[in-house]
Design an enzyme around this catalytic site. Structure first.
Site, short mmCIF file in Angstrom:
data_model
loop_
_atom_site.label_atom_id
_atom_site.label_comp_id
_atom_site.label_asym_id
_atom_site.label_seq_id
_atom_site.Cartn_x
_atom_site.Cartn_y
_atom_site.Cartn_z
N HIS A 59 1.42 -8.42 3.21
CA HIS A 59 0.16 -7.56 3.44
C HIS A 59 -1.12 -8.08 3.58
CE1 HIS A 59 -1.34 -3.29 2.75
NE2 HIS A 59 -2.22 -3.92 2.36
N ASP A 111 0.79 -1.30 0.06
CA ASP A 111 -0.03 -0.12 -0.11
C ASP A 111 0.72 1.45 -0.02
OD1 ASP A 111 -2.44 -1.51 -0.14
OD2 ASP A 111 -2.94 -0.77 1.71
N HIS A 113 -4.18 -2.08 -2.11
CA HIS A 113 -4.31 -0.76 -2.82
C HIS A 113 -3.47 -0.86 -4.09
CE1 HIS A 113 -7.40 1.59 -0.35
NE2 HIS A 113 -7.04 0.72 0.39
MN LIG Z 1 -3.48 0.01 3.74
#
Ligand SMILES: [Mn+2]
Length: 365
Positions: free
Chosen positions: A156, A49, A85
């Site tokens: 992540h 991200d 993201h």
């Molecule tokens: Mn994030």
């Protein structure tokens, strides 16, 4: 041996659609880069991200390029995974990280890197649908890292029990010395039974309003991780994780129902940095709105009459928990519903998100 663990910068994010908030996000990233240059770690691990979305604004890109090129000039390599993201939403898209190729080492074409005897494995974000693949990759990294004493895993993901909505169980993690996690924006450090240290470095600014509580308690910024020493098995306790903090925009949650509280709040509003203010104000203190206009960056105030005063501001995290439970009870994919809900209210990329979701079931989509 010392390295920096950072993540969730969300470059390009524009909270409340404000220029100032977009700039805050860049500033916090730049401040982190300055601090990393002062610390001079052996390397940086980035847990995803970096960008708010997979098609970032030019300003977001140039900020990232400038920051990482300065690290490179100073001989500090960056190992980075993709977060949910910055992951492209369509099959033939490339990630924005290809434009940073010169300055970073990714885990797109290879599973791990060796940095002066340290094993650095990385796995890009996997949604729940990709769970089988995620487990396979963990297995591959476990096997590849067997001979190494110092091993870092960058991921992540949401992990149970740290968040109500997760893709992975803590018990499914293979043995590593340090788990450099991204995705959860609050700071978490957990000493696992296997001797490893699992850490979420958190976001570098307040991306969602409910992160302010953790910012006040634990700060925001990045970690410096010290893994010096021989590091045979009995040594892993000696991983030292230090918080490096940066200043973020202030968020105030107010409830004003007395002259005393009104005065106290007005006195505390500094002219220097304009905060963001949310809250509830009794109608007789409605004049507060005039003050807020000048002294805040943004505010959202509910003015209430006496009979409504029992209003209690629930914690956002518990609302989210309730929502996830409700959706799960209905037999729906909570991850998908929550994500779609957030995208709809923020008006960002929901068409792509739905297409991506369904393309996983229908290959000819
Ligand atoms: Mn994030």
């Amino acid at each position: 041996m010392q390295f920096v663990h950072i993540g969730d910068n969300h470059l390009g994010y524009r909270q409340y659609n404000l220029d100032d908030r977009e700039k805050d996000i860049y500033d916090s990233f730049n401040e982190c880069i300055e601090k990393i240059l002062e610390i001079r770690p052996d390397f940086v691990v980035h847990s995803g991200d970096l960008f708010e979305n997979s098609r970032p604004q030019i300003k977001a890109l140039s900020t990232a390029i400038r920051g990482f090129s300065r690290l490179k000039e100073n001989g500090i390599p960056v190992y980075i995974v993709l977060g949910n993201h910055d992951l492209p939403k369509r099959k033939f898209q490339e990630t924005p990280l290809v434009l940073l190729g010169e300055y970073i080492k990714t885990f797109v074409k290879r599973e791990f890197h060796i940095h002066e005897g340290v094993f650095i494995g990385g796995i890009n974000y996997h949604s729940k649908i990709g769970k089988e693949n995620l487990i396979k990759k963990l297995k591959t990294l476990e096997n590849a890292s067997k001979e190494y004493r110092k091993k870092i895993l960058i991921m992540h993901q949401g992990i149970n029990p740290y968040v109500p909505d997760y893709e992975l169980e803590k018990s499914e993690l293979p043995e590593f010395s340090y788990y450099a996690m991204g995705h959860i924006h609050n700071r978490i450090i957990d000493n696992l039974e296997n001797g490893g240290v699992l850490a979420y470095s958190g976001s570098t600014e307040i991306i969602r309003r409910d992160e302010y509580k953790d910012y006040e308690k634990n700060g925001k910024g990045f970690y410096v991780v010290d893994m010096s020493g021989d590091f045979d098995k009995n040594d892993v306790d000696f991983i030292r994780v230090e918080n490096i903090n940066i200043k973020c925009r202030d968020f105030f949650e107010i409830f004003i129902d007395s002259e005393e509280k009104f005065k106290e709040f007005i006195n505390n509003l500094s002219n220097a940095s304009k905060p963001i203010v949310h809250g509830v104000v009794k109608r007789e203190f409605g004049k507060i709105l005039d003050v807020l206009k000048d002294k805040t960056l943004w505010y959202n105030i509910r003015v209430v009459d006496d009979e409504e005063i029992e209003y209690d501001i629930p914690e956002y995290s518990s609302i989210e928990k309730l929502f996830v439970e409700y959706v799960k009870n209905k037999g729906l994919d909570a991850d998908f519903v929550l994500n779609l809900h957030n995208r709809l209210i923020n008006n960002e990329g929901y068409v792509e998100f739905v297409e991506e979701y369904y393309s996983k079931f229908c290959t000819k989509f």
